[in-house]
Design an enzyme around this catalytic site. Structure first.
Site, PDB file in Angstrom:
ATOM      1  CD  GLU A   3      -2.747   1.160   2.702  1.00  0.00           C
ATOM      2  OE1 GLU A   3      -2.575   0.137   3.386  1.00  0.00           O
ATOM      3  OE2 GLU A   3      -2.928   2.450   3.198  1.00  0.00           O
ATOM      4  CG  ASP A  23      -0.493   2.090   6.495  1.00  0.00           C
ATOM      5  OD1 ASP A  23       0.282   1.319   6.356  1.00  0.00           O
ATOM      6  OD2 ASP A  23      -0.879   3.276   5.719  1.00  0.00           O
ATOM      7  CG  ASP A  32      -4.738   2.616   8.119  1.00  0.00           C
ATOM      8  OD1 ASP A  32      -5.088   1.799   7.210  1.00  0.00           O
ATOM      9  OD2 ASP A  32      -4.360   3.578   8.053  1.00  0.00           O
ATOM     10  CG  ASP A  69      -7.662   4.569   4.044  1.00  0.00           C
ATOM     11  OD1 ASP A  69      -8.775   4.577   3.606  1.00  0.00           O
ATOM     12  OD2 ASP A  69      -7.166   5.608   3.729  1.00  0.00           O
TER      13      ASP A  69
END
Ligand code: 0RA
Length: 652
Positions: A435, A508, A510, A512
């Protein structure tokens, strides 16, 4: 030196149950969490056999405080009379003889299923103790088995403490089994309430009318499952969050001497096909003869109907199976004897007779459904949709040809993005899909160039759940992945040309990151399913924290591990929290996340297509409210997350 004499008495004779304990893997596959639950399902299977043959309707599974589990049914009760040749009670025979299982003979049971078919004796063999109560003929009977080590340390498995005895009166009938999996076999483990309710729910769908409850005396949780609609309710459940094109699923049930078949299906406005099949309550993830039989019948019956009703003109080509199945959600539930499983994961039905019989019964029953006037608009909806699908299929074919040409022209471009590995050794080669450009840059610098290739993703790839195939292909990120893997996709997918043994998603920790992961897995699930089922897809696990001070440094991968790391650091430590992969420099990224010696990968598996399917629909579908609720309930960003059914943790 005198030859040592080898006599008959030196031949090691393994008692049946002792053999199970010596090699549990041969009987239950593994002694991990899966095997631990397997011995519970053996007992539940026996109860389900009894119920599906018409005796009783209720199963209660209880997780007890001492770690044992109880399975209670209200069937006829296991036979208690003395077996003529074994000279023991039926109950003792069942629990101490391999393969006697609950299966008995064909007169007692028409189709005896069983998830694994090794029988209750295997559960007994691998338990510290096992207690069985039978209520029958106005009486209550009891027997207990235990596994113990003798003076020499040899473990004797599943030995009756005393013969079956009558302990009182009873007005009911049924069997109750309580067992404690032996720590000497499984190590310290516990039953998982979540795992058990997931399967209990599936069993309730597959066995119409069955009432199954699961209760944990440890946490106080309790859930009941009971579906009068059986697999029709299953289909309805699966399409929640999708737009169904008719009010209720269509359903039929038919049986002959060889198979018992029930099918439920509904059409939705989605573009993908979802067929889930089961044989004797076992998910046949890889399909097989029963699925092929049903699909041929479906295609033929609907094509014939379309011709007869002038919905397809004389000069128009017949529609293809895939056209009819676009947006269709189907459950096929087969019961039969002597099943043979084949395929990579032994989840493909191999019996050729299943194809013949399922096709015959399906043609007959689908014909009846379509002849029923109240279903005529359903036929029209399906045929209409199929005609649309055929148009798109032809358009997609053109788009694919274009993409191929374009890819060749663009290969130059892609090479710029993809940092390829130098070795041609496929077994050792890995592709990291990373990412963001900045993490991608670090990964390129930190990697092992020989075996590790890096593909940075800019922004989000397209959500394949919501698009038609020609739109999916228009997305550059997706095209890049397809050409990097070199396998083709969809119908043309060819695993043998895969360039990398491991495809590792690095995103990541998180929301997203979870979304990107979900999108990528959805794409693989829809268009390269074998990549997942053959075990090539992994999630990389970057650290969440670094705890450090002078001369001390420790990476921490979950919130749960943080206190221990802090404690071992002692006074004066600092904590760095990593919000994204991009915050790590190339060396750190290598050390923590990419180095095969140190990293942790989570392998993505789909154990149960129906569950994975529903999760994907919910997470990637249109219903935003349901999605939010789902994420709140399930997505746990403390790592062992998130949305496909089972991530198997691997130390790669
Ligand atoms: C064969 C015959 C009979 C009962 C069962 C099997 C039976 C097995 C299990 C295993 C778990 N629960 C069970 N319930 C019943 C009954 C024979 C008779 O009495 O007619």
């Amino acid at each position: 030196m005198a030859e040592k004499k080898y006599e008959s008495k030196d031949i090691v004779v393994l008692d049946g149950l002792d053999a199970v304990r010596l090699r549990p893997g041969m009987y239950i596959g593994t002694t991990s969490a899966r095997g631990y639950h397997h011995i519970l399902w053996e007992i539940v299977d026996n109860a389900i056999d009894e119920i599906s043959n018409g005796y009783g309707d209720t199963i209660k599974i209880t997780l007890n405080k001492d770690g044992s589990a109880t399975v209670e049914d209200n069937g006829r009760g296991i036979p208690v009379d003395i077996h003529p040749t074994m000279k023991k009670s039926g109950v003792e025979v069942v629990y101490t003889t391999l393969h006697a299982g609950g299966k008995f003979n064909a007169e007692n049971y028409k189709f005896s299923g069983g998830l694994h078919g090794v029988g209750a004796s295997v559960t007994n063999a691998l338990s510290k103790w096992c207690k069985v109560t039978v209520n029958k003929d106005g009486k209550q009977y009891f027997i207990e088995f235990h596994s113990y080590a003798d003076e020499k340390g040899k473990v004797h498995s599943g030995v009756p403490v005393a013969p079956l005895k009558c302990v009182g009166e009873s007005k009911t009938t049924g069997t109750t089994v309580t067992f404690l999996p032996d720590e000497r076999v499984f190590g310290k483990q516990q039953f998982s309430f979540d795992t058990i309710i997931r399967r209990a729910k599936e069993l309730a769908f597959l066995n119409k009318g069955l009432k199954i409850s699961v209760e944990s005396k440890i946490t106080g949780e309790k859930q009941d499952f009971h579906y009068e609609g059986g697999i029709s309710d299953f289909v309805t459940y699966l399409v929640e969050g999708k737009n169904a094109l008719f009010k209720q699923p269509l359903y039929f049930h038919a049986a002959n001497k060889i198979v018992d078949l029930e099918v439920a299906f509904i059409s939705t406005d989605s573009y993908t096909e979802n067929t889930f099949s089961y044989v004797n309550n076992i998910p046949t993830t890889e399909g097989g003869m029963h699925e092929i039989g049903f699909k041929s019948a479906f295609t033929k019956v609907f094509n014939d109907y379309a011709r007869q009703n002038n919905l397809l003109k004389e000069k128009e080509l017949s529609l293809m199976g895939e056209d009819f199945r676009e947006g269709l959600v189907t459950i096929i539930n087969v019961k039969m004897n002597n099943v043979q499983f084949e395929g990579q994961t032994k989840t493909k039905l191999g019996n050729p007779e299943a194809r013949v019989e399922v096709e015959a019964l399906s043609s007959q029953e689908l014909g009846k459904l379509l002849d029923d006037k109240k279903n005529s608009n359903y036929a029209e909806i399906i045929i209409d949709k199929a005609k649309q699908a055929a148009k798109v299929r032809l358009a997609a074919k053109k788009a694919k040809e274009l993409t191929r040409a374009k890819n060749n022209a663009e290969n130059f471009n892609l090479v710029g993005k993809l940092a390829a590995s130098t070795s041609r050794d496929r077994e050792k080669s890995e592709l990291f899909i990373v990412e963001g450009d900045s993490a991608g840059g670090s990964a390129k610098q930190g990697r092992d160039r020989k075996y590790q290739a890096i593909l940075p993703l800019r922004g989000k790839p397209l959500n394949a759940e919501k698009k038609r195939i020609d739109q999916v292909l228009a997305n550059e990120e997706i095209r890049t992945i397809i050409s990097a893997l070199d396998t083709g996709f969809g119908e043309d997918f060819d695993l043998s040309s895969l360039r990398y043994n491991k495809v590792i998603i690095l995103s990541d920790a998180d929301q997203d990151g979870a979304h990107i992961r979900a999108i990528l897995l959805t794409f693989f699930y829809r268009y390269m399913k074998e990549l997942i089922t053959d075990g090539h897809v992994f999630i990389g696990l970057p650290p969440l924290y670094k705890v450090y001070k002078k001369d001390y440094e420790k990476y921490v991968y979950s919130d749960a591990e943080l206190p221990a790391a802090v404690a071992s650091a002692g006074k004066g430590y600092m904590i760095q929290r990593y919000k994204g992969l991009g915050e790590m420099n190339p060396e750190q990224l290598w050390e923590t996340t990419m180095d095969p010696e140190n990293r942790t990968l989570i392998q993505v598996t789909i154990e149960d297509g129906a569950v994975a399917e529903r999760m994907i629909t919910t997470l990637m579908g249109d219903d935003i409210e349901e999605r939010k609720a789902y994420i709140q309930e399930h997505a746990n960003f403390d790592r062992e997350d998130t949305f496909m059914r089972d991530y198997k943790k691997l130390d790669a």
